[in-house]
Design an enzyme around this catalytic site. Structure first.
Site: not given
Ligand code: TYM
Length: 343
Positions: A114, A206, A209
């Site tokens: 990032k 992957k 967004k």
């Molecule tokens: P974020 O907002 O990027 O994504 C949310 C969830 O979607 C999953 N994800 C995917 N799974 C499969 N294939 C993909 N291409 C894909 N893109 C995203 C992510 O793995 C995630 O589960 N750091 C986290 C948010 C967070 C969090 C937490 C998660 C903050 N605190 C505590 C669990 C527990 C994040 O950026 O997810």
């Protein structure tokens, strides 16, 4: 000490919720409601580690909440809230900033990705992001965390932080009669055929967004025409589909589409190939369009209906936050005693 089984997970409100978020995370959040007490959080404090337009941020917080509800999360039986409404997240993150080591954070691959080349210009928040994530989970002493594969390293760090806190403060924890470990070792729940959904344009990246090409992802708000056009344009190779998963290995685009189909149909890649193996992609893609529209269409339209009523969404978040705060305050009270703060 036996920990109460509890699920926590979060999604960032940073725009364009897509099929990867749904299959890797939100769909599994819905399934876990039957067996666990769950907290599902819109992690708005994580979102601002990179610039967010304030008006757009508000819209996105409501949109992610709407996606949770439209997908089938019940905010009366479980807790749905946005992170910034519960101050314990920030408080515990500070304590963890003092527990985690610089060397640990230096290894985080998501920061490197990032921050890119202009590392000096990244926010301090982006660097400390994994500590806030550990705080999210451990504030509720959650035992299970459903996430996509890209979050694996962050979960490992969370476990390291929990362990170091337990070790560093073990005399104080024992003295207070809180057992021998205050924080659990949370289990990452990563799995199924869509733990890592890839871009529709490039099977080595992957689905994300932030990809500049909208054709690389299926957004949860896409209508049937957009879904059909994106699936039809999805990159494939000229060979027919293989008859077993072994044959998918060197073919990332084919593997991705078969994984998406399997996850949407609640089945395995093997079963999908039993039906479509040996056939042309065009036939498979038509079936995938029908399935994706049938599964995602109702979620997208319910999301649109819900976001049109921000008063209702905000009420759900306020109610969830007030219930989350009760759990958070209990943990923070103990943490303050353990660390030696006067209160
Ligand atoms: P974020 O907002 O990027 O994504 C949310 C969830 O979607 C999953 N994800 C995917 N799974 C499969 N294939 C993909 N291409 C894909 N893109 C995203 C992510 O793995 C995630 O589960 N750091 C986290 C948010 C967070 C969090 C937490 C998660 C903050 N605190 C505590 C669990 C527990 C994040 O950026 O997810």
């Amino acid at each position: 000490m036996a920990f109460q089984q509890r699920v926590f997970s979060g999604v960032q409100p940073s725009g364009n919720l897509h099929l990867g978020n749904y299959l890797g995370a939100i769909k599994r959040f819905v399934e876990m409601q039957a067996d666990y007490d769950c907290l599902y959080c819109v992690v708005d404090m994580h979102a601002i580690t990179v610039w967010q337009d304030p008006v757009e941020l508000k819209r996105c917080i409501r949109e992610v909440t709407a996606a949770f509800l439209a997908a089938g999360i019940d905010p009366t039986k479980h807790i749905v809230f946005n992170q910034s409404q519960v101050s314990g997240h920030a408080e515990l993150a500070w304590v963890f900033n003092c527990v985690a080591r610089l060397g640990w954070l230096n290894r985080m691959t998501q920061f490197k990705e990032k921050a890119g080349k202009d590392r000096e210009n990244a926010s301090v928040g982006l660097y400390a992001y994994p500590n806030l994530m550990a705080a999210d989970i451990l504030l509720y002493r959650a035992t299970h965390v459903p996430v996509g594969e890209d979050q694996k390293q962050h979960l490992e760090l969370t476990r390291d932080i929990a362990q170091k806190f337990n070790n560093d403060f073990s005399p104080s924890i024992a003295e207070l009669g809180l057992g021998d470990a205050f924080f659990p070792q949370p289990e990452p729940l990563i799995g199924g055929p869509a733990a890592r959904v890839m871009s529709l344009r490039d099977g080595s990246k992957k689905m994300s967004k932030s990809d500049p090409s909208d054709n690389s992802r299926i957004n949860l708000t896409d209508d049937a025409d957009a879904i059909a056009s994106k699936v039809r344009k999805a990159k494939t190779d000229p060979e027919p589909l293989p008859s077993d998963v072994e044959g998918l290995k060197p073919r990332p685009e084919a593997e991705n589409l078969v994984g998406i189909y399997a996850a949407l149909a609640d089945t395995t890649k093997d079963k999908v190939l039993a039906d479509f193996g040996g056939g042309q992609f065009s036939t498979f893609k038509s079936a995938l369009v029908d399935l994706a529209v049938a599964r995602l269409g109702p979620i997208g339209s319910e999301m649109k209906r819900l976001v049109a009523d921000p008063g209702y969404i905000d009420g759900v978040l306020r109610d969830g936050a007030s219930r989350a705060r009760v759990l958070a305050d209990e943990t923070m009270g103990h943490v303050k005693d353990i660390v030696g703060f006067v209160r």
